[in-house]
Each structure stands twice: as C-alpha cells, then as structure tokens.
Design a protein around this motif. Structure first.
Motif, PDB file in Angstrom:
ATOM      1  N   UNK A  49       0.786  -1.223   0.000  1.00 12.11           N
ATOM      2  CA  UNK A  49       0.000   0.000   0.000  1.00 12.11           C
ATOM      3  C   UNK A  49       0.821   1.277   0.000  1.00 12.11           C
ATOM      4  N   UNK A  50       1.748   1.429   0.930  1.00 10.40           N
ATOM      5  CA  UNK A  50       2.510   2.681   0.993  1.00 10.40           C
ATOM      6  C   UNK A  50       3.443   2.872  -0.208  1.00 10.40           C
ATOM      7  N   UNK A  51       3.717   1.779  -0.937  1.00  7.24           N
ATOM      8  CA  UNK A  51       4.680   1.871  -2.044  1.00  7.24           C
ATOM      9  C   UNK A  51       3.977   1.959  -3.392  1.00  7.24           C
ATOM     10  N   UNK A  52       2.672   2.177  -3.364  1.00  5.96           N
ATOM     11  CA  UNK A  52       1.840   2.074  -4.563  1.00  5.96           C
ATOM     12  C   UNK A  52       2.378   2.899  -5.724  1.00  5.96           C
ATOM     13  N   UNK A  53       2.887   4.098  -5.415  1.00  6.07           N
ATOM     14  CA  UNK A  53       3.340   4.974  -6.505  1.00  6.07           C
ATOM     15  C   UNK A  53       4.847   5.070  -6.584  1.00  6.07           C
ATOM     16  N   UNK A  54       5.536   4.142  -5.948  1.00  8.62           N
ATOM     17  CA  UNK A  54       7.002   4.132  -6.033  1.00  8.62           C
ATOM     18  C   UNK A  54       7.448   3.396  -7.296  1.00  8.62           C
ATOM     19  N   UNK A  55       8.639   3.775  -7.792  1.00  8.60           N
ATOM     20  CA  UNK A  55       9.190   3.086  -8.949  1.00  8.60           C
ATOM     21  C   UNK A  55       9.766   1.738  -8.528  1.00  8.60           C
ATOM     22  N   UNK A  56       9.605   0.755  -9.402  1.00  8.03           N
ATOM     23  CA  UNK A  56      10.086  -0.585  -9.080  1.00  8.03           C
ATOM     24  C   UNK A  56      11.596  -0.601  -8.873  1.00  8.03           C
ATOM     25  N   UNK A  57      12.295   0.306  -9.552  1.00 11.39           N
ATOM     26  CA  UNK A  57      13.740   0.375  -9.384  1.00 11.39           C
ATOM     27  C   UNK A  57      14.149   0.714  -7.963  1.00 11.39           C
ATOM     28  N   UNK A  58      13.224   1.283  -7.167  1.00 13.68           N
ATOM     29  CA  UNK A  58      13.559   1.672  -5.798  1.00 13.68           C
ATOM     30  C   UNK A  58      13.106   0.652  -4.761  1.00 13.68           C
ATOM     31  N   UNK A  59      12.517  -0.468  -5.193  1.00 10.12           N
ATOM     32  CA  UNK A  59      11.967  -1.422  -4.228  1.00 10.12           C
ATOM     33  C   UNK A  59      13.045  -2.377  -3.711  1.00 10.12           C
ATOM     34  N   UNK A  60      12.845  -2.871  -2.479  1.00 10.74           N
ATOM     35  CA  UNK A  60      13.757  -3.860  -1.906  1.00 10.74           C
ATOM     36  C   UNK A  60      13.415  -5.238  -2.477  1.00 10.74           C
ATOM     37  N   UNK A  61      14.313  -6.198  -2.234  1.00 12.60           N
ATOM     38  CA  UNK A  61      14.094  -7.543  -2.762  1.00 12.60           C
ATOM     39  C   UNK A  61      12.778  -8.117  -2.239  1.00 12.60           C
ATOM     40  N   UNK A  62      12.536  -7.928  -0.934  1.00 13.05           N
ATOM     41  CA  UNK A  62      11.299  -8.455  -0.351  1.00 13.05           C
ATOM     42  C   UNK A  62      10.075  -7.825  -1.012  1.00 13.05           C
ATOM     43  N   UNK A  63      10.133  -6.518  -1.211  1.00 13.21           N
ATOM     44  CA  UNK A  63       8.991  -5.846  -1.828  1.00 13.21           C
ATOM     45  C   UNK A  63       8.803  -6.293  -3.270  1.00 13.21           C
ATOM     46  N   UNK A  64       9.925  -6.574  -3.968  1.00 12.46           N
ATOM     47  CA  UNK A  64       9.792  -7.080  -5.335  1.00 12.46           C
ATOM     48  C   UNK A  64       9.103  -8.445  -5.333  1.00 12.46           C
TER      49      UNK A  64
END
Lengths: 293, 322, 260
Positions: C147-162
């Motif tokens: 939810x909180x990462x909804x508008x974040x770029x995938x390039x900025x996500x952690x491995x777990x979030x990916x």
C-alpha cells in the motif's frame, strides 16, 4: 567455356574470401568479447587503405610495409578510441552501444571526405606477385597476395586465441564474463585487447583493399556490410565461422555476378538477402552458439 | 508523470510554429521546418517501436517503401487510394519484418533490420520495370508544390505522430510495452499477447515512417533509391530519439530540432561534403556525456532546481491519475 | 496442518466443486535429447496448497514453465479445470485461470507498482467479481502489503517488496490457480514468515496454490499435499507427513543431513 568461367569465378571468390575473412574475424572477435557490434570497423579498414595508399604514393613505402604500418596505426587508434570513448558505453543500453560506434563511423567517414574528397583513388603499385596461370584460368598476382595475407592474418588470430595466455583469457571473457571476473580476469583489459586486435586486422585489411580495390571514404561501409553477412552466416562471435562465412558469401557474390543476368548490379544485395535469411532460420547464425542471444 | 500543461506543450508548439511559418512565408525556414518535421516523425516512430525492446536499424526500408508505393500506385488507382496503399503496404511490410525478426534479440535484431532495409534498396535496382531502377521514380507532388501547404500537411502528420506516441505512453500500453522490453516472459505471464503487441508496435512505427517517406518523395516529385533507402534514414531516427530522450514524446521532437539546426550550421560552415561530421561528433558527445538525452538532462536540472515543489506536484498529479 | 474447515462456507463450496484444478497426464518435455520431464502424471486438487519439491534439476521449474505455456510440450496433456491447455500460449493460459510468479521477476525499473499491476488488470481479461477484496490495483497492493509503495518506482523497491509485487502481479491476473516459484528464496526469516502469511491470505480468497520450495518448514506448515519429482519423474505424492517419511524421498531428496 562455362566450366572455365565457373573455375575462374570461384578462384577469384577464394581470394576475396581471404580479405573478407580478415575483416569479419576482427569484427566478430570484438563482438564475441564485448557484446558490441563495431559499426565503425569498416572505417578502420578505410583509414588503413588510405594510409597504405599515401605511404606508397607520397613517400614510396612498399605496399607490404605500408600494410604493416597501417595495422600498427589502427591498433593505436583503436586504443585511443576504446579508452577515450567506447569503454564508457560498455554498461549502457544497447541503443547507446549501437549509436556509439555508428557515431564514430559517421565521424570518420565525413572527416575522410573533408580531408580527401569523396573521389575514388587507385594505387598504382606494380603487382607484388606474378599472375598464377592454371590452364585457361588466370589469377592476378595481387589477388594471390590478398589471399595469402588474409589467410595469414586469420591463421594468426586463431593461433593467438588457441595458444597464448592472453588468447585463453580472451576466450574466457567471451564465453562467460561473470566467471572471468570471478577468476580474477581484468575484463576491461580483455575488451580493450579485442579492440586492439580488431584494429590491427582492420588496418592490414585496409592495405589489402588498397591493393585490389579502390581507396575512398565509403569503401569501409561496403566491406563492413559484407562482414555483417559473413558474421551472420558464421555466427556472431565465432572466429571459426567467419572463414566459412567469408568463403560462402564471396562464392555466392561471384557466382551471382557471373551467371545471373544483370547480377553484377546486385552488389552487396546478395549479402543482405543472406543476412535476413540466415537470421530468420537460425537466430544466432548458421554456426553460432546460443549464449549471446 | 507530466502535468496537463507539459502534455499539451508539443501540440501547441507544433501548431504555433507551423502557422507562424506559413504566415511569414520564408522559404528557408519552411524547408528547414519540413526537414525537422519529417525526421521528427521517423524518430517518434522509431521510439514507439523501441519501447517494445525492438531497437531497429531498418527505418529506411519503410521510408523508401512509403515513397515508392505512392509513386507506383498513384497512376494505377489514383491519389487518394495510393495513400491508402502506402498505409497498407507499410503495414504488411512491418508485419512481415516483425514476424521474421520476432525471435531475434539485441544486436541480431539490429543487424537483421539493417539487412532488410538494404535488401529493399537492392530490390528496387533489380526490378527496374516496376521501380525505375537506380534512375528513380516520380511520386505525385505534394500539395501542388506549394511549400506552405506541404508544411501544413506534414505538420498535421507530425501532430498525428505525437498523438499516437502519447497514446502509446498511456496506462493502456506503456507498462505492457516496457514489460515486453524488460522481460517478455513476465509480460506473457501477465496476460499480454506479446507477439501481437510487438507486431502492433511494428505496424504503427512502419506506417508512420512510410507516410513520412511518401511526403518526402512528394516534396519534389522525384526520388532515387539512394535518397530514401539510404542508411541515413535508419540511423537518424535512432540518433534523434536517443539524443532527445527515449520513451518520451517531447524527446524526439527536441532531438530533431537540435540535430537539424546543427546540421544547417555545419552545412554553412563546412559545405556540402562532409558536413555530416557534426552528426558523428554530436552523437559521440551525447553518448558519453548524457546518455539519457536532452530530456534526461532537463529532468535532472528540474530535480536540482525545485525538488520539493516538484514532488508536491507529482503527488497531486498522481492522485489525479488514480 | 491446515484444513479447509476454517474457511467460510461460500469459499469452501467454490473450492470443493472442482475436484482436480490442474491435471497433467504423461507429460514429456525434452531439450535436445535430454528429457527434463519423462512421462509425469499428477493432479492438483482444487482449493488446496500443494508443495512441489525435488532436488535441483529434478524438473520442478521445467514443470512450472511447461504448464504455464513457456516451454513446448513433446508429449502428454495438460488440462486446467477439465479444459485442454496443452501447447497454448502463456497469455492464453493466464486468461484460462492459471497465473505464475517468477523467482527473479525483473520488472521495468521505470514503472511504478501501480503501473505493473495495471498490466494484468488490463490484459488478463479475467472476471474480478470472484475476488471481491482484489478488485483493483490499489486493493491488490494493499492486500500484499505494498500500500505505501503504490506509486514508487520498481527500481527503488527492496528484494522483499519485489517478491511481494510479483505475488501481487500474479494475483492481479485473478487466477483460479497460482504457481509460486520459490517465492521465499533468499529472504530473511522474518520476511519469509510474512510472505507465508500472505500466501495463506491468498489461499483464503479461494485460490488454489502450487508452491515450489526448498525450505521444508514452508512445505510442512503451508501445504495440504506434496508432490515430489526426481530426475524428471514423479517420485511420490501425499500429505507432507507421509511424503517426508517415505524412504525413497529421503534418499533422493533430503540427503544425509535431513534424514538423520
């Protein structure tokens, strides 16, 4: 009559194949190691041709010596180009890699046009070898030289890759860059080395071009297009395939020019049809492996 | 993530410049604008294709096919239908090339498309009865040869290209295209018909380039194969889109303006032979200095200038999207 | 061991109506002369979480890649909810109701979480009413803890979030059956516990699940049934307890360390 024509055509094809193989093997080595197609490879050949031409016409250096000097000069230029420029695009996206060497190609062609005009020149050196007469068939001496030097260059490269430590490291860097890094190989050095060897073969090939073709800023474009077809035939990155590809292409070209009515005007069209067909049938070339696809 | 205003900017820019030039009617500027517009269309078309991961060196094939189709069909079926033929033939050629190169990746794709473009040139020379051979062919003159109307028509085509590019950057296509480019298997596993989408992008791109080529052929009503099938038309779109900024609409526009302007300067300084040296120099400088293109540079500058306000606006904009 | 009794009645009936959701008959897949799958027959029961295990090179990934349409079938038949999907294109199989995740997803870094989820929502063409909590991208992201990462770029996500995003992407296909390819590989203990919770929640939505996993802990806590592959053949199947007690399985897969 027909058979004499056929033999003559195939023999001439064989001699041009020597030149094609020398040019294509440099191109394919650079690609195999760095994953970059050097669209400016033909321009190194062109500069080598001009250098051999001017060394002979203006200073009187014999063509064979001129070829060696051209090879060395193009090695030096390759070093400059790689360290100043190409090494920076190695990690960029493919469109930038393609554009980088295309940009270099455009730059060199147009500089040559400004310096030496677009006109074609012919080197007026006496033949280095007497013509070879085989029955009714005659092979001009300079074509023999091209065949011999081309084969020598090609064989030299194969020997270097198979029997020297640097060659072994080059093959390792080409086969599995990650493993090469783990094994402590300085991959950037190997990339540079592939371009130096590519430059050397391009420069010497340029001398051969001056010997049997013409010298002109766009001569490299013609040749590198054929080299692409050869490399597509032989497999991008395969030096062994380059020789087979060169023989096949120049045989196809010469036969078309000899036996197809108006086939002479097809020019390197034969090469393009080959490129498209081969890549469609086998995406990594007739003799290529799958790994870089 | 653009605001409504910047989204409209290209359209306003094109309309204003075109109308202004038609009104002041200075031949040099009109010719320059026509040149910019035609190259910008090809660059936008190239960019659309590249968003699906197909980095093509075959644009010249469609450019030439466009002008030749118009010239060959106009005497047979009339002008209007000949333009339809341009669209149909380019779409067919794009489908063919797209299917042939479907499995090719990276450099193999580039080489195969380059080979296709140059084969087309040879084809023209080999069948002179149909194509006029190396002597060339005479497509119908665009807008009766009035440069102002020519600019108007080409400006309209450019607007269409911009609209197409924007549409394909919308939520319906952009994520799917990028996913195909990054990992086609992942796109397929998300329900995207990968082959259809790639061919679709190829058709849009090929038809746009073909129409640009037909316009180009109609400028003077005469083309020779080396005019339209030259590798220049394969390299220019790639160079312009990359220099301007890939995956954007404004990038290819800016790139076309900058590169054409530089070309004019070089032509007046160096003369007709070798002026293209400026292309080589600019390409090399850009590839080293700003691989993300002009748009990338502007974005970076924008970020430095007003990080806070920018993110605030972005948030608002995204909320509006949601 | 979990059982279906804890589910709401409506979901239970939805799950039990199908019998086998995925059936594979005599499936053979080969690369050149090498048979990666050699006449495998198995069926996955609707409404269950099934574990797919086996040593490296046993054919687990080949099986997942084949039933999801990414690899050509040399022989045999694959059916999804009774319908033949053998040799169908991967996107068609997604439409037919089977979604899969990738161990290493590689999403475009310039896309946001929202944009990635929009792809299956737009293209998978599935009826979403069946999954009321997962109707749109925002709901799916929230469901998967993004939810909180909804508008974040995938390039900025952690491995777990990916990893979460990959599960979310597959969920956005609104599948009946979800294949999870090593969803927990490389995650820390805490993160993998969280992802396990997520998998349970997905199952609660009435989605049947197949998990490929190396961690026995995951298999024993999550799965109703386990299927074991070895050398491209079916070695054993049954409840986790019976399969893990099986002597052949212990020898082929678990090795000395686990066996003792």
């Amino acid at each position: 009559m027909e058979s004499t024509l056929l033999v003559q055509s195939l023999l001439l094809a064989l001699t041009t194949a020597g030149l094609y193989a020398a040019i294509a093997s440099g191109l394919t080595l650079e690609f195999g190691v760095t994953g970059i197609i050097n669209f400016a490879h033909g321009e190194f050949v062109m500069l080598g041709a001009f250098l051999t031409y001017f060394l002979y016409e203006a200073v009187g250096v014999p063509p064979l010596a001129g070829m060696v000097l051209s090879g060395l000069a193009m090695t030096a230029l390759s070093w400059l180009v790689f360290d100043g420029f190409l090494s920076r695009v190695l990690k960029q996206d493919e469109h930038n890699q393609i554009l980088a060497t295309i940009g270099l190609s455009i730059l060199l062609i147009n500089l040559a046009m400004i310096a030496w005009t677009p006109d074609a020149r012919v080197m007026h050196a006496p033949p280095l070898l007497p013509p070879l007469q085989l029955g009714d068939v005659i092979v001009p001496g300079n074509n023999l030289v091209v065949l011999l030097v081309g084969i020598a260059l090609y064989a030299g490269m194969i020997w270097f890759m198979r029997h020297t430590r640097q060659g072994l490291l080059l093959r390792l860097a080409a086969d599995d860059p990650q493993l090469a890094v783990l094994a402590g190989v300085d991959v950037t050095r190997m990339f540079r080395l592939s371009f130096l060897i590519g430059g050397l073969t391009a420069g010497v090939s340029g001398g051969l071009v001056a010997l049997i073709l013409y010298v002109q800023p766009l001569v490299g474009v013609d040749l590198v297009m054929r080299a692409f077809a050869i490399v597509a035939l032989g497999g991008l990155g395969s030096i062994g395939g380059a020789l087979i590809g060169a023989v096949l292409l120049s045989a196809a070209e010469n036969l078309t020019a000899t036996f197809v009515p108006g086939g002479g005007s097809w020019g390197y069209g034969v090469a393009f049809v080959i490129i498209v067909l081969v890549l469609v049938v086998r995406p990594t070339g007739l003799f290529g492996s799958e790994r870089r696809a | 993530m653009k605001t409504g205003l910047t989204r409209l900017l290209p359209y306003v820019l094109i309309l204003l410049v075109t109308l202004a030039l038609v009104w002041i009617d200075k031949p040099f500027w009109i010719q320059l604008a026509i040149g910019v517009a035609i190259t910008a269309i090809t660059a936008l078309a190239w960019d659309i294709l590249s968003r699906t991961g197909q980095v093509s060196l075959g644009s010249a094939a469609f450019f030439g096919i466009g002008s030749y189709t118009l010239a060959i069909f106009e005497p047979l079926i009339g002008l209007t239908l000949a333009w339809v033929a341009v669209v149909v033939v380019c779409a067919l050629a794009a489908t063919l090339l797209g299917l042939l190169t479907l499995r090719l990746r990276r450099m193999y794709f580039a080489i195969a498309t380059l080979g296709f473009a140059l084969s087309m040139q040879v084809l023209v020379v080999v069948f002179p009865d149909w194509t006029g051979g190396s002597g060339g062919i005479a497509p119908p003159v665009l807008a009766d040869g009035d440069p102002r109307w020519q600019l108007g028509l080409i400006g309209l085509l450019l607007l269409a290209a911009v609209a197409l590019s924007d549409t394909l950057l919308g939520l319906r296509f952009r994520p799917a295209f990028f996913m195909i480019r990054t990992k086609p298997e992942l796109a397929a596993a998300s329900g995207v018909p990968v082959v259809h989408m790639k061919i679709f992008a190829f058709i849009v791109s090929g038809v746009l380039i073909g129409l640009a080529g037909a316009c180009y052929g109609g400028l003077y009503g005469y083309v020779v194969p080396t005019d339209v099938f030259t590798t220049n038309w394969s390299v220019l779109p790639l160079a312009i889109a990359t220099l301007g900024g890939m995956d954007t609409t404004i990038g290819p526009l800016l790139g076309a303006i900058v590169l054409k302007a530089l070309e004019e300067v070089a032509r007046s300084v160096i003369g007709g032979t070798g002026y293209q040296v400026v292309y080589g120099a600019v390409i090399i400088l850009f590839v080293i200095g700003m691989p993300q293109g002009i748009v990338g540079l502007l974005r970076k500058a924008g970020k430095l200038a007003g990080r806070r306000t920018a993110t605030g606006e972005k948030k608002k904009e995204r909320e509006r999207h949601a | 061991m979990r059982d279906t009794a804890s589910l709401s009645p409506a979901r239970r009936s939805a799950q039990q109506s199908g019998g086998a959701i995925l059936a594979v008959e005599d499936l053979t897949v080969a690369f050149g002369g090498l048979k990666a799958l050699d006449g495998v027959s198995l069926s996955i029961a609707a409404g269950e979480i099934t574990g797919l295990i086996g040593p490296n090179g046993s054919g687990k990934s080949t099986l997942v890649n084949t039933v999801s349409g990414q690899l050509p079938v040399r022989g045999g038949r694959i059916s999804l909810r009774g319908g033949d999907v053998t040799g169908r294109r991967p996107d068609r199989i997604v439409r037919a109701g089977m979604a899969r995740t990738y161990q290493i997803p590689r999403v475009p870094p310039t896309l946001t979480v929202e944009e990635v989820l929009s792809v299956p929502l737009l293209y998978a063409g599935r009826d979403r009413h069946r999954l009321p909590g997962l109707g749109d991208a925002a709901a799916i992201a929230a469901f998967c803890g993004l939810g909180p990462l909804f508008r974040r770029y995938c390039g900025d996500l952690s491995v777990t979030d990916l990893r979460r995003l990959e599960i979310a992407r597959a969920l956005a296909c609104a599948p009946d059956l979800l294949l999870l390819d090593e969803a927990m590989a490389g995650l820390s203990h805490e993160d993998s516990v969280e992802v396990m919770g997520l998998i349970r929640n997905v199952h609660e939505q009435g989605i049947s699940i197949v998990i490929i996993e190396h961690l026995m802990r995951v298999i024993t806590t999550l799965c109703h049934r386990v299927v074991v592959l070895n050398n491209g053949r079916l070695l054993a199947e049954g409840t986790p307890a019976t399969v893990l007690a099986d002597q052949a399985v212990r020898e082929a897969y678990l090795g000395k360390g686990f066996a003792s």
